[in-house]
Enzyme design. Sequence first.
Site, short mmCIF file in Angstrom:
data_model
loop_
_atom_site.label_atom_id
_atom_site.label_comp_id
_atom_site.label_asym_id
_atom_site.label_seq_id
_atom_site.Cartn_x
_atom_site.Cartn_y
_atom_site.Cartn_z
N ARG A 149 69.03 -23.16 23.90
CA ARG A 149 67.57 -23.16 24.10
C ARG A 149 66.80 -23.66 22.86
O ARG A 149 67.23 -23.50 21.73
CB ARG A 149 67.09 -21.79 24.55
CG ARG A 149 67.11 -20.71 23.50
CD ARG A 149 66.70 -19.36 24.09
NE ARG A 149 66.75 -18.32 23.08
CZ ARG A 149 66.49 -17.05 23.31
NH1 ARG A 149 66.18 -16.64 24.52
NH2 ARG A 149 66.56 -16.17 22.33
N ARG B 142 64.19 -0.74 21.78
CA ARG B 142 65.55 -1.27 21.71
C ARG B 142 66.57 -0.20 21.35
O ARG B 142 67.77 -0.49 21.30
CB ARG B 142 65.61 -2.35 20.64
CG ARG B 142 65.73 -3.78 21.19
CD ARG B 142 65.76 -4.70 20.00
NE ARG B 142 66.29 -6.01 20.27
CZ ARG B 142 65.55 -7.08 20.55
NH1 ARG B 142 64.26 -6.97 20.68
NH2 ARG B 142 66.13 -8.24 20.69
N LYS C 73 63.43 -12.41 29.44
CA LYS C 73 62.28 -11.50 29.29
C LYS C 73 61.02 -12.28 28.89
O LYS C 73 59.95 -12.07 29.46
CB LYS C 73 62.56 -10.42 28.24
CG LYS C 73 63.77 -9.55 28.53
CD LYS C 73 63.93 -8.43 27.52
CE LYS C 73 64.19 -8.90 26.10
NZ LYS C 73 65.49 -9.55 25.89
N ARG D 117 74.14 -9.88 18.43
CA ARG D 117 72.95 -9.40 19.15
C ARG D 117 73.33 -8.78 20.49
O ARG D 117 72.74 -7.79 20.92
CB ARG D 117 71.96 -10.56 19.34
CG ARG D 117 71.30 -10.98 18.02
CD ARG D 117 70.70 -12.36 18.09
NE ARG D 117 69.61 -12.48 19.03
CZ ARG D 117 69.18 -13.64 19.54
NH1 ARG D 117 69.77 -14.78 19.20
NH2 ARG D 117 68.19 -13.66 20.38
N ARG E 160 65.47 -21.27 17.35
CA ARG E 160 65.45 -20.03 16.58
C ARG E 160 66.65 -19.97 15.66
O ARG E 160 67.76 -20.32 16.07
CB ARG E 160 65.45 -18.83 17.54
CG ARG E 160 64.08 -18.50 18.08
CD ARG E 160 64.13 -17.46 19.14
NE ARG E 160 64.88 -16.26 18.79
CZ ARG E 160 64.84 -15.13 19.49
NH1 ARG E 160 64.07 -15.06 20.57
NH2 ARG E 160 65.55 -14.08 19.14
#
Length: 215
Positions: free
Chosen positions: A127, A88, A13, A172, A161
């Site tokens: 990432r 969400r 996203k 998540r 992160r």
Amino acid sequence: MNIILLGAPGAGKGTQAKRLEESRKLVQLSTGDMLRAAVASGSDLGLQAKEVMDAGRLMPDDLMVQMISERIEQDDCRAGFILDGFPRTTPQAEALDEMLTGKGLRLDAVIEMTVDEEVLVERITGRYSCSTCGAGYHDKFQVPAKAGVCDQCGGTEFKRRADDTEATVRTRLDAYREQTAPILPYYRNKGILKTVDGMAAIDEVTRQIEASLAA
Ligand code: AMP
């Protein structure tokens, strides 16, 4: 044009929102980025957000709705925005509708990006980004041309992160499946849901999104 990008964590996203910002001159509104800024500032909201985010849970609906409502009022959103990470939950989606109607705005499209869960875990845990310019990288899929040096700005500091660990990612993904995916039918019923293949290469996903917006 006002758009929602909807998809599990790691679906791409943020990457696609950055491209739409460029191509369509829209503003990316990422609630995750806003919360990370609050964490960095050390505010009370930031302290609460850090605990919730590190656990992979969701922040309370009323807080998130207020955050987006205030952000949408700002001048730079007039030309249109891309919601990334909001709504969400069903109450957030309903509150968004009410909020937009109240402000005389409407949603043009909700773009769902689909990706297999195992791929998401691999994408997220690998990432990282440049601390200076924010350019995104991945241990396996996108390494800088020169090891340890950002392709975009030459920076040498990188960050990950805090919630991109395997354990947190699983929570998540559960939150996405249980609390976020149920809002898809809500938008399908309104006739504004478009689905793109988030497993495709980044450029191909962009092409599919642009095609669905043009349709
Ligand atoms: P993201 O950067 O979108 O992956 O968001 C990171 C984390 O911020 C999420 O795992 C949640 O803890 C929190 N968060 C972001 N957006 C929302 C939202 N709309 N509602 C509740 N929690 C959120």
